[in-house]
Design an enzyme around this catalytic site. Sequence first.
Site, PDB file in Angstrom:
ATOM      1  N   HIS A 131      15.294  44.602   7.496  1.00  0.00           N
ATOM      2  CA  HIS A 131      16.349  44.387   8.477  1.00  0.00           C
ATOM      3  C   HIS A 131      17.609  45.176   8.157  1.00  0.00           C
ATOM      4  O   HIS A 131      18.168  45.860   9.012  1.00  0.00           O
ATOM      5  CB  HIS A 131      16.699  42.902   8.594  1.00  0.00           C
ATOM      6  CG  HIS A 131      17.793  42.660   9.584  1.00  0.00           C
ATOM      7  ND1 HIS A 131      17.599  42.788  10.939  1.00  0.00           N
ATOM      8  CD2 HIS A 131      19.112  42.366   9.420  1.00  0.00           C
ATOM      9  CE1 HIS A 131      18.746  42.576  11.567  1.00  0.00           C
ATOM     10  NE2 HIS A 131      19.674  42.315  10.674  1.00  0.00           N
TER      11      HIS A 131
ATOM     12  N   HIS B 198      18.464  39.157  19.257  1.00  0.00           N
ATOM     13  CA  HIS B 198      19.623  38.265  19.426  1.00  0.00           C
ATOM     14  C   HIS B 198      19.598  37.438  20.709  1.00  0.00           C
ATOM     15  O   HIS B 198      20.563  37.439  21.482  1.00  0.00           O
ATOM     16  CB  HIS B 198      20.926  39.068  19.339  1.00  0.00           C
ATOM     17  CG  HIS B 198      21.361  39.342  17.929  1.00  0.00           C
ATOM     18  ND1 HIS B 198      21.561  38.337  17.006  1.00  0.00           N
ATOM     19  CD2 HIS B 198      21.607  40.499  17.274  1.00  0.00           C
ATOM     20  CE1 HIS B 198      21.919  38.864  15.848  1.00  0.00           C
ATOM     21  NE2 HIS B 198      21.942  40.179  15.980  1.00  0.00           N
TER      22      HIS B 198
ATOM     23  N   ASN C  32      19.340  38.849   8.791  1.00  0.00           N
ATOM     24  CA  ASN C  32      20.410  38.045   8.192  1.00  0.00           C
ATOM     25  C   ASN C  32      20.777  36.836   9.046  1.00  0.00           C
ATOM     26  O   ASN C  32      21.361  35.873   8.551  1.00  0.00           O
ATOM     27  CB  ASN C  32      21.651  38.902   7.904  1.00  0.00           C
ATOM     28  CG  ASN C  32      22.255  39.507   9.142  1.00  0.00           C
ATOM     29  OD1 ASN C  32      21.576  40.206   9.907  1.00  0.00           O
ATOM     30  ND2 ASN C  32      23.531  39.270   9.372  1.00  0.00           N
ATOM     31  N   HIS C  33      20.391  36.843  10.328  1.00  0.00           N
ATOM     32  CA  HIS C  33      20.677  35.673  11.176  1.00  0.00           C
ATOM     33  C   HIS C  33      19.600  34.594  11.083  1.00  0.00           C
ATOM     34  O   HIS C  33      19.796  33.504  11.625  1.00  0.00           O
ATOM     35  CB  HIS C  33      20.904  36.097  12.627  1.00  0.00           C
ATOM     36  CG  HIS C  33      22.260  36.692  12.841  1.00  0.00           C
ATOM     37  ND1 HIS C  33      23.316  35.987  13.404  1.00  0.00           N
ATOM     38  CD2 HIS C  33      22.754  37.910  12.535  1.00  0.00           C
ATOM     39  CE1 HIS C  33      24.388  36.764  13.435  1.00  0.00           C
ATOM     40  NE2 HIS C  33      24.072  37.936  12.919  1.00  0.00           N
TER      41      HIS C  33
ATOM     42  N   ASP D  14      16.650  39.167  13.226  1.00  0.00           N
ATOM     43  CA  ASP D  14      17.757  38.834  14.140  1.00  0.00           C
ATOM     44  C   ASP D  14      17.247  38.503  15.540  1.00  0.00           C
ATOM     45  O   ASP D  14      17.556  39.175  16.525  1.00  0.00           O
ATOM     46  CB  ASP D  14      18.826  39.933  14.165  1.00  0.00           C
ATOM     47  CG  ASP D  14      19.774  39.835  12.969  1.00  0.00           C
ATOM     48  OD1 ASP D  14      19.433  39.120  12.001  1.00  0.00           O
ATOM     49  OD2 ASP D  14      20.846  40.458  12.999  1.00  0.00           O
TER      50      ASP D  14
ATOM     51  N   ASP E  84      16.905  44.392  16.429  1.00  0.00           N
ATOM     52  CA  ASP E  84      17.531  43.117  16.799  1.00  0.00           C
ATOM     53  C   ASP E  84      17.271  42.746  18.259  1.00  0.00           C
ATOM     54  O   ASP E  84      17.339  43.593  19.151  1.00  0.00           O
ATOM     55  CB  ASP E  84      19.053  43.201  16.609  1.00  0.00           C
ATOM     56  CG  ASP E  84      19.472  43.425  15.162  1.00  0.00           C
ATOM     57  OD1 ASP E  84      18.687  44.002  14.396  1.00  0.00           O
ATOM     58  OD2 ASP E  84      20.605  43.031  14.818  1.00  0.00           O
TER      59      ASP E  84
ATOM     60  N   HIS F   9      19.915  45.957  12.337  1.00  0.00           N
ATOM     61  CA  HIS F   9      21.164  45.395  11.798  1.00  0.00           C
ATOM     62  C   HIS F   9      22.458  45.974  12.363  1.00  0.00           C
ATOM     63  O   HIS F   9      23.514  45.376  12.192  1.00  0.00           O
ATOM     64  CB  HIS F   9      21.145  45.546  10.263  1.00  0.00           C
ATOM     65  CG  HIS F   9      22.149  44.726   9.508  1.00  0.00           C
ATOM     66  ND1 HIS F   9      22.412  43.396   9.795  1.00  0.00           N
ATOM     67  CD2 HIS F   9      22.935  45.042   8.436  1.00  0.00           C
ATOM     68  CE1 HIS F   9      23.319  42.941   8.936  1.00  0.00           C
ATOM     69  NE2 HIS F   9      23.646  43.923   8.102  1.00  0.00           N
TER      70      HIS F   9
END
Length: 319
Positions: A170, A63, A121-122, A89, A61, A245
């Site tokens: 992920h 982010h 998932n984002h 992500d 990730d 994740h």
Amino acid sequence: MDESTVDDVIERLLEVRNNRPGKQVQLTESEIRLLCLTSKEILSEQPNLLELEAPIKICGDIHGQYTDLLRLFEYGGFPPEANYLFLGDYVDRGKQSLETICLLLAFKIKYPENFFILRGNHECASINRIYGFYDECKRRYNIRLWKTFTDCFNCLPVAAIVDEKILCMHGGLSPELKTLEQIRRIPRPTDVPDTGLLCDLLWADPDKDVQGWGENDRGVSYTFGPDTVTEFLQRHDLDLVCRAHQVVEDGYEFFAKRQLVTLFSAPNYCGEFDNAGALMSVDDTLMCSFQILKPSEKKGKFMQGGNSLAGAGRGTPRR
């Protein structure tokens, strides 16, 4: 999107390397639109289960922590110096989701056979509508551009296999996953459903206290135990599951006797955690080692060179 345009976009996105962390790069809306449309075509032409070869560097990730993404490339080598696989992500929570996703899409366009990005998932409208990306798009551009990103995200591949031995995604495994062919057959473009194989690949988590499959505290998908990992690897003649994740303190964390590894590449996640970030280097013998982005000292203390690189973790032979 012609090569000179991509090169120009990459150059401007990388120009801030030597500036204060957090300096924005405001590409034009039409440039971003082109990044989305061009990368979407490339992503759609490549399979949903990517078949990759080592050596490769794998990242978890990000982010929206753009400064840390640049730092990862400084340690691992900027493309095309190394081949990369990112596990999803890219957006939400951090302050610079736009720069982050734009650089990754630009590298995908420039190096389509050496640079790979999976869906997290984002990378899903219902999630990034809430956790920051929508607001960043709306504030800096407009809602229409957010919708263009959604169309691009709906074409991202969901898993990769390195040298037929390391399966990457992920989130995690799924009780529905019986053959890898099922992943290849997931249609695209697609939104992420609330249940089922695609949902699990992006949302599931390992849990050492579970046998088989368990409930997930996230309220989505499942947790799976060490026994599930062992059985899955044996059935598919694989060596390792590599996923992201979850925040892990050292940037990487093994599970089920080193049969699964979690990677997380956003140090000091959200400014609230004291975690390191890591990237995993897989060499051509499938030995895995880790480069660590240490968390910075608490605010107020000046740390020489920002997040310094700790020594690579102990190598893990895979063959």
